[in-house]
Design a protein around this motif. Structure first.
Motif, PDB file in Angstrom:
ATOM      1  N   ILE A 220      55.801  28.338   4.360  1.00 19.49           N
ATOM      2  CA  ILE A 220      56.599  28.349   3.130  1.00 19.49           C
ATOM      3  C   ILE A 220      56.847  29.813   2.786  1.00 19.49           C
ATOM      4  O   ILE A 220      55.907  30.554   2.516  1.00 19.49           O
ATOM      5  CB  ILE A 220      55.862  27.671   1.959  1.00 19.49           C
ATOM      6  N   ASN A 221      58.095  30.224   2.857  1.00 19.74           N
ATOM      7  CA  ASN A 221      58.430  31.625   2.595  1.00 19.74           C
ATOM      8  C   ASN A 221      59.761  31.710   1.856  1.00 19.74           C
ATOM      9  O   ASN A 221      60.767  31.213   2.361  1.00 19.74           O
ATOM     10  CB  ASN A 221      58.538  32.413   3.911  1.00 19.74           C
ATOM     11  N   ALA A 251      60.216  25.755   8.563  1.00 20.38           N
ATOM     12  CA  ALA A 251      60.222  26.788   7.528  1.00 20.38           C
ATOM     13  C   ALA A 251      60.834  26.262   6.239  1.00 20.38           C
ATOM     14  O   ALA A 251      61.996  25.885   6.193  1.00 20.38           O
ATOM     15  CB  ALA A 251      61.000  28.004   8.025  1.00 20.38           C
ATOM     16  N   ASN A 252      60.010  26.230   5.198  1.00 18.73           N
ATOM     17  CA  ASN A 252      60.503  25.893   3.867  1.00 18.73           C
ATOM     18  C   ASN A 252      60.948  27.195   3.211  1.00 18.73           C
ATOM     19  O   ASN A 252      60.126  28.043   2.889  1.00 18.73           O
ATOM     20  CB  ASN A 252      59.374  25.223   3.073  1.00 18.73           C
ATOM     21  N   GLU A 253      62.263  27.350   3.054  1.00 15.66           N
ATOM     22  CA  GLU A 253      62.810  28.601   2.515  1.00 15.66           C
ATOM     23  C   GLU A 253      63.515  28.343   1.189  1.00 15.66           C
ATOM     24  O   GLU A 253      64.528  28.948   0.843  1.00 15.66           O
ATOM     25  CB  GLU A 253      63.739  29.240   3.569  1.00 15.66           C
ATOM     26  N   ALA A 287      63.117  24.400  12.331  1.00 12.50           N
ATOM     27  CA  ALA A 287      63.781  23.551  11.335  1.00 12.50           C
ATOM     28  C   ALA A 287      63.608  24.240   9.996  1.00 12.50           C
ATOM     29  O   ALA A 287      62.484  24.551   9.598  1.00 12.50           O
ATOM     30  CB  ALA A 287      63.142  22.169  11.304  1.00 12.50           C
ATOM     31  N   SER A 288      64.715  24.539   9.340  1.00  6.61           N
ATOM     32  CA  SER A 288      64.630  25.276   8.080  1.00  6.61           C
ATOM     33  C   SER A 288      65.238  24.468   6.944  1.00  6.61           C
ATOM     34  O   SER A 288      66.264  23.798   7.127  1.00  6.61           O
ATOM     35  CB  SER A 288      65.384  26.602   8.237  1.00  6.61           C
ATOM     36  N   ILE A 289      64.595  24.508   5.779  1.00  5.27           N
ATOM     37  CA  ILE A 289      65.134  23.748   4.636  1.00  5.27           C
ATOM     38  C   ILE A 289      65.366  24.629   3.429  1.00  5.27           C
ATOM     39  O   ILE A 289      64.731  25.669   3.237  1.00  5.27           O
ATOM     40  CB  ILE A 289      64.202  22.593   4.222  1.00  5.27           C
ATOM     41  N   HIS A 290      66.289  24.180   2.605  1.00  6.29           N
ATOM     42  CA  HIS A 290      66.617  24.877   1.367  1.00  6.29           C
ATOM     43  C   HIS A 290      67.206  23.809   0.437  1.00  6.29           C
ATOM     44  O   HIS A 290      67.653  22.751   0.887  1.00  6.29           O
ATOM     45  CB  HIS A 290      67.644  25.984   1.667  1.00  6.29           C
TER      46      HIS A 290
END
Lengths: 460, 460
Positions: A220-221, A251-253, A287-290
C-alpha cells in the motif's frame, strides 16, 4: 433441518472487526442524544477510519454539481448550474445511455477505460497504458476481491497466501479470508515511520512457505493507515524481490494524490517498473488499483475505482475478461471517477472551484500539525507520528477495545483499536485518522487528552 | 513464470454471455454512426434486457430530485426544489452523516433496515418482519451472491446445487458458477405461459441428486423474463415441496410492483408461508430479495436492494452477520431504495408526480399490447407471448446468436439470444424486453418484422 452443515467454513474464519461494534455503539449514542439524554458532549466524532466528509471536510463542488445534474437532468437545461458543469453532465449522460438508472456495460461506461488509460499515460509521463488492461470496479476493495476470486477460490491445495502489510485496514482479515486465501503478515517498521524493509519480506516469505503457497505481495503506497511514502529506491528493491521470488505484485495506490511530509513524492509502481528496464519491466506481473474514494475526492460512498493489469499472461487476461462479464457496476461511482480522471482545466468557468482542493490540503496539513504539536504538549506516553495517520501506542496492558469503547462512551470520540489493523497482541495502539478539519482535530485532541489523563489515573 | 497454475478453475467454467458481445457490437455501431458512417438506421435500440431508462421510460422525478439534493445540498437550501423534496433530502442527509461521500455502515444507513421492515409489514398486511433479519445489498444479484458465499464456497464436497428456472437471466450461469455451486435447471412450461410445475421440480431434483448435493430451490416471481405471476395455489405447492425435500427457498421478488395480465396479483412467499401455518410457517427457510432496480423505479444503475431471511437457524444468522461485516455499501442505491419503500403520501406537494407511475404503467401496457397485436399481424412463426416479456421462437435450425448479431448489424436492434437464458439447443428463441415506451416498441417491431422477412427469404 440442521443448517450447520450449510455454513461455509471460510465465513467462520472471518475475524469480526472491533471497529464495527464501535460504530454501532456510536449509532446508539447518537440516538440517545437525539432523544434528549444528557451527555458531556453534543455529538459523536468518528475518526476511526478515513471518512473525511463525515468529519468536516467538504466534497468538491464541481464533482457534486456534475453528478447532481446527471441524476436530475432538468438542471442541465436550466441556468441553475454553471455552463461547464452542464456541458460535462450532458456529455456524460450521453455516454451512460441517457439516465443514471441504466445498467452499465460490464467493462464500464463506454469512455471509462480510455479515460483511465489517458490519465495513467499522463501521470506516468508517457509510460503506455492500454485500455484493454483496465477494469472498472466498485472501488479498491472490489478490485482486489476480483483478483482474489480469479486466483484463489475453488478447492486449490495448498492454501494460497498473500503477503500483507501490518498495520493495514480490514483487507487482511476480511476479503482475503472470505476468498479462501491466507494473509501472511509482514510488519512495517514503526521505529522508522512505518518503512518497509526487504529483510522483513524475506522473513515473512520463508515463514509463509511453511504453511501455504505464497503467490503475491500486497503493498500500500502511500501507506494506509501509516501515511509512509515509499522512495524510488525502496520500490526498486521490492520489484527485485518479487521478480526473484516469482510473486505477483498487488499495489494499492489509492492515496496517490494526498501526501504530507517533506520531500514526499508519489511515483507509481508501473513507472518505476518501466524505468528499471529488462528483465523486470517485461516480467513482473503488477496489478495496481486506485479509486475516487480516497484523497481529496473522498467519495467513499459512491464506489468508483479501477484496476490495471501490467505484464499479466494473455491467458490470465482472457480469464479475467470472463470473470468481469459477471460485473454489474454502479453508475454514480463511475461518474465520480470520470471527473477525478479529467479535472477542470485553467480557463474553464468552474476552475476556480479547484481552490477547494488547496483548502482541503491546507486543512489536512493544519490537522496534522495540530496533532503533532498537541501530542508533544500532552505527553501521551510513547507515540508514533506518521505522515497522514497517527497510531498511538501505550505500553500498559490495556485491552485496546476496552480503551476505545470507554473513550467513545465518555467523550463521544470514536477511534480504532490497533488490533483491527493486525497489530500483534501486547502492542496496544489506537488509530485516529487526521483526514479532517483543523477545528475537528482540535476537539478530537481535547477529548482524547482529558480522557486519557483520567484513564491513567483510574487504571494505573 | 507460468500464470496458468494461478487461474481459479471455477472462473474457466463461467459461460460467456452472448449478450455481452452484442452490447459491445452496439457500442461499436454507435461509434460508427457518430463518425458519420451511413447506416439504414439512426440509432441502436437495445431491448435485450430490462433496461427501461435506456429505451424511453422516464425515471420518477421525486426519486431523482431527492437524490440530486443529497448529492448537492445547496439545492436543499435554495428554492430550486419543491419543499417536500428538500425536507426528505434533509432527513436522509442527516442519516448518512452529512454527505453521500461518507462510508455506510455494513448493515446500511441507520434508518434502512427499519424502513424495509416497516415496508414489509405493511405489504404483507401484518405478517411481522424483524429488522435484524434484513440485510441491505447492492441489488438482487448481490443478495444471492452473499447467500451463495455463505453456503457454497470453500472445499465442500460433493458440489452444492441450486435448482434454477429456465428461462432465466444470467444468474444461472454466472453468480452460481463463480461461487462454486451448480445450477440444476428446471424448465418452465412455455405452452402454459411459462408456469412452474411441481412434477418438473421433482424430476430436476432427482436428476440433481445424481451429480450434486441440492440445497436450495430458486424461484423468480413475478417471472423474469417470462412475466408469469404465480398463483397462491402454485406457491403453496412449492412451499410443500421444499418442506418435504428439506430445501432452502430463494425467492427473487424483484418485479413485485409491475404485473400485466388479467387478475394478476402479487403475494409474497413470506405471506403465503405465514398463512399456511404450522408445520410450514416455522420450518421453511426462506430468503427473499427485492430492489430498486426493477419495476417502475427501474434504477438499475444505482444499486440498492435488500435480502430478508425467514426461519433461518440462529447460528446461520450469526455467520451471516459476520459475512455482512465485510460489506461496503454504495450510498446512492440506498437513497433510491429508501424512497421506494416510503413513497409520497396524498397531500404532499410532490404527490402529483406519482402520476408518472401510472403513465409508466400505461406505456408498458401499451407496449405489451402493441407487441401482441403486431406479432399476430406479422405471423413470425410460432410465438410465445408472456405477460411482461416476450420470447420468440423459431423452429428453423438457426443459431440464435447469428440471427441476433445480423439483426443488430442490419437494423440497429439489439435483442437477446435465448441460449443466454439457458434455453436448450435446438429451441431457438430471442428475448426482447417490452419494458419500454409504445413508440419504441412500434419501432422495434418495424425493424424486427422487416429483417425477419428478408432473413427467411435468404436462409430458407
Amino acid at each position: 433441518m440442521s443448517q450447520h452443515r450449510l455454513v461455509n467454513p471460510l465465513v467462520r474464519n472471518i475475524r469480526a472487526l472491533k471497529r464495527v461494534a464501535l460504530v454501532r455503539q456510536s449509532v446508539r449514542i447518537e440516538e440517545e442524544i437525539k432523544q434528549g439524554m444528557k451527555k458531556p458532549y453534543n455529538e459523536v466524532i468518528d475518526v476511526s477510519r478515513d471518512n473525511p466528509h463525515a468529519t468536516g471536510m467538504k466534497p468538491m463542488s464541481f464533482v457534486r454539481q456534475v453528478i447532481a445534474s446527471c441524476i436530475y437532468p432538468e438542471l442541465i437545461d436550466s441556468d441553475k448550474m454553471p455552463l461547464d458543469v452542464r456541458k460535462r453532465a450532458k456529455t456524460l449522460l450521453e455516454c451512460i445511455g441517457g439516465s443514471v438508472g441504466c445498467y452499465s456495460d460490464t467493462i464500464g461506461i463506454p469512455i471509462m477505460r480510455d479515460s483511465v488509460s489517458d490519465f495513467l499515460t499522463r501521470r506516468d509521463e508517457g509510460v503506455p497504458s492500454a485500455s484493454g488492461k483496465i477494469f472498472i470496479t466498485h472501488g479498491s476493495d472490489h478490485g482486489f476481491g476480483l483478483l482474489l476470486t480469479m486466483l484463489v477460490r475453488g478447492d486449490r491445495s495448498p492454501l494460497v497466501g498473500v503477503l500483507t502489510p501490518v498495520p493495514s485496514q480490514d483487507f487482511g482479515n476480511a476479503t482475503l479470508v472470505a476468498s479462501g486465501a491466507t494473509a501472511v503478515p509482514y510488519y512495517l517498521d514503526g521505529q522508522q515511520g512505518w518503512r518497509l524493509h526487504t529483510e522483513e519480506l524475506q522473513r515473512a516469505l520463508r515463514s509463509a512457505r511453511e504453511v501455504c503457497d505464497p503467490i503475491a505481495l500486497y503493498v500500500i503506497n502511500p501507506g494506509d493507515p501509516t501515511g509512509h511514502v515509499q522512495s524510488r529506491e525502496s520500490m526498486e528493491e521490492i520489484i527485485r524481490f518479487v521478480y526473484e521470488e516469482k510473486l505477483l505484485l498487488f499495489a494499492n495506490e489509492d492515496h496517490q494524490d494526498i501526501l504530507i511530509g517533506e520531500g514526499c513524492m508519489f511515483i507509481s509502481y508501473k513507472k518505476v517498473l518501466a524505468e528499471m528496464g529488462s528483465p523486470f519491466s517485461d516480467a513482473v506481473e503488477l496489478a495496481s488499483i486506485h479509486s475516487a474514494s480516497k484523497g481529496f475526492m473522498g467519495e467513499g460512498g459512491l464506489h468508483g475505482g479501477y484496476l490495471e493489469l501490467v505484464n499479466f499472461d494473455p491467458s490470465v487476461q482472457i480469464e479475467f475478461d470472463r470473470l468481469i462479464s459477471l460485473l454489474v457496476l454502479p453508475i454514480i461511482g463511475q461518474l465520480a471517477l470520470e471527473v477525478m480522471l479529467n479535472p477542470l482545466q485553467p480557463g474553464e468557468p468552474s476552475y476556480e472551484h479547484y481552490q477547494e482542493k488547496w483548502d482541503w490540503a491546507e486543512q489536512l496539513y493544519g490537522s496534522w500539525l495540530t496533532m503533532a504539536l498537541n501530542l508533544c504538549v500532552c505527553r501521551f506516553g510513547r507515540l508514533r507520528i506518521t505522515h497522514v495517520l497517527v497510531i498511538f501506542q501505550e505500553e500498559e496492558q490495556l485491552p485496546d477495545f476496552f480503551y476505545c469503547s470507554r473513550l467513545l462512551e465518555q467523550t463521544g470520540l470514536c477511534v480504532c483499536p490497533g488490533s483491527d489493523l493486525g497489530l500483534p497482541e501486547g502492542t496496544y495502539h489506537i488509530r485516529l485518522c487526521i483526514m479532517t478539519s483543523v477545528d475537528t482535530m482540535e476537539e478530537v485532541l481535547r477529548r482524547l487528552g482529558k480522557f486519557h489523563k483520567q484513564f491513567m489515573k483510574d487504571f494505573s
